[in-house]
Design a protein around this motif. Structure first.
Motif, short mmCIF file in Angstrom:
data_model
loop_
_atom_site.label_atom_id
_atom_site.label_comp_id
_atom_site.label_asym_id
_atom_site.label_seq_id
_atom_site.Cartn_x
_atom_site.Cartn_y
_atom_site.Cartn_z
N TYR A 1 5.97 1.60 -0.20
CA TYR A 1 5.04 1.04 0.77
C TYR A 1 4.99 1.89 2.04
CZ TYR A 1 2.75 -2.24 3.89
OH TYR A 1 1.87 -2.82 4.78
N ALA A 2 3.77 2.32 2.41
CA ALA A 2 3.59 3.17 3.59
C ALA A 2 2.16 3.03 4.08
CB ALA A 2 3.89 4.63 3.26
N VAL A 3 1.99 3.07 5.39
CA VAL A 3 0.69 2.90 6.04
C VAL A 3 0.63 3.75 7.31
CG1 VAL A 3 0.18 0.57 5.15
CG2 VAL A 3 1.60 0.83 7.18
N HIS A 4 -0.52 3.76 7.97
CA HIS A 4 -0.73 4.39 9.29
C HIS A 4 -0.47 5.89 9.31
CE1 HIS A 4 1.05 0.23 10.50
NE2 HIS A 4 -0.23 0.10 10.20
N SER B 1 0.83 -1.20 0.00
CA SER B 1 0.00 0.00 0.00
C SER B 1 0.86 1.25 0.00
CB SER B 1 -0.92 0.02 1.23
OG SER B 1 -1.86 -1.03 1.18
N GLU B 2 0.27 2.33 -0.45
CA GLU B 2 0.88 3.66 -0.36
C GLU B 2 -0.09 4.57 0.38
OE1 GLU B 2 1.84 1.13 -3.44
OE2 GLU B 2 0.11 2.49 -3.70
N TYR C 1 4.02 8.62 9.54
CA TYR C 1 3.53 7.35 9.00
C TYR C 1 4.58 6.26 9.15
CZ TYR C 1 6.29 8.80 4.89
OH TYR C 1 7.30 9.21 4.05
N SER C 2 4.16 5.00 8.97
CA SER C 2 5.06 3.86 8.95
C SER C 2 5.42 3.56 7.49
CB SER C 2 4.40 2.61 9.54
OG SER C 2 3.79 2.87 10.78
#
Length: 283
Positions: free
Chosen positions: A213-216, A194-195, A228-229
């Protein structure tokens, strides 16, 4: 005539902006929003959830004085940061998050999305499905993920509303402090992961903020940064395909996706950021 002394007192300094996170191995930490002052909040545990002290899903209160988190995967504890005193406020829930005024905590459980007073009293179900709830800036609504759709429901209960529903998996929704923007993670980039994306809160064009890829995503209190993470290799290279990553780290960026930078030293594994404390520039 004797002049009266000015008894007015200067306004107290706002509490520093803090960032909390877990390391993915059961420990929770807090740091100042500039990355300084890193300290461990929960005990060091075995690296699996069989240890009842295992902590994750940390959430700072808006004033930055307390931290709620999931302990042992099944209870919500609240720690007063100054004293270190911890209290279990609810059994059978996880992913706590404070309301903007600090009076309530929303959380996920087998019942769906619930809300309770910050001391754990008056727990009640808001939605029978969903996970990962966040409050709207005025505290009147909760937004959360239901099977890849972003859904919003009143905190007092009532009919829910779909905010984003398409062929992609959308998750981790969070509003900007002024309520104008919604950020979220999504697999719409076509990669194995995800982005982070943003869109107007009322609907409209979706803008991609990260290319890897990055989330939260979580906004700072003044709205100037998004924490973000993101996934990296062991040597610190950013990855697009999450299956090639070895670790998670925290980063921050401006709301338009520019100025992306690592928040903590590369040696520190970190995920699920939460922001609390007084408003101010976070760098």
């Amino acid at each position: 005539m004797t002049a009266c002394a000015d008894d007015s007192k200067p306004a107290p300094e706002p509490a520093p902006v803090l960032v909390s996170f877990d390391d993915g191995w059961g420990q929770i930490f807090v740091a100042n929003a500039d990355g300084s002052g890193l300290r461990q909040i929960t005990p060091t545990v075995a690296d699996d959830m069989s240890d009842g002290r295992y902590g994750n899903f940390a959430a700072l209160s808006p004033d930055g004085k307390q931290l709620a988190y999931t302990r042992g995967g099944r209870s919500i504890d609240v720690i007063t940061l100054e004293s270190g005193e911890a209290t279990t406020v609810h059994e059978g829930g996880y992913q706590p998050v404070y309301s903007p005024d600090g009076s309530s905590i929303a959380f996920t459980s087998s019942d769906g999305i619930s809300i309770m007073n910050a001391d754990g009293s008056d727990a009640r179900v808001v939605s029978s499905e969903g996970s990962g709830a966040k409050f709207s800036p005025d505290g009147s609504r909760l937004i959360f993920n239901v099977d890849g759709y972003l859904v919003e429901a009143p905190t007092t209960g009532g009919a829910s509303k779909v905010v984003l529903r398409d062929q992609f998996w959308n998750s981790d929704p969070a509003y900007s402090p002024d309520g104008s923007t919604l950020v979220f993670s999504s697999n719409r980039g076509g990669n194995n992961g995800s982005e982070i994306y943003s869109m107007p809160a009322g609907g409209g064009e979706i803008t991609r903020l990260t290319a890897t890829y990055a989330v939260h995503p979580q906004f700072s209190p003044d709205g100037s940064r998004i924490f973000y993470s993101r996934a990296t290799t062991q040597s610190g290279e950013l990855v697009v395909d999450v299956s090639t990553s070895n670790r998670s780290e925290l980063a921050s960026m401006k709301p338009d996706g520019s100025d992306q930078k690592r928040f903590l030293p590369r040696s520190i594994t970190a995920q699920y950021p939460s922001i609390g404390g007084g408003a101010g520039t976070t760098g």
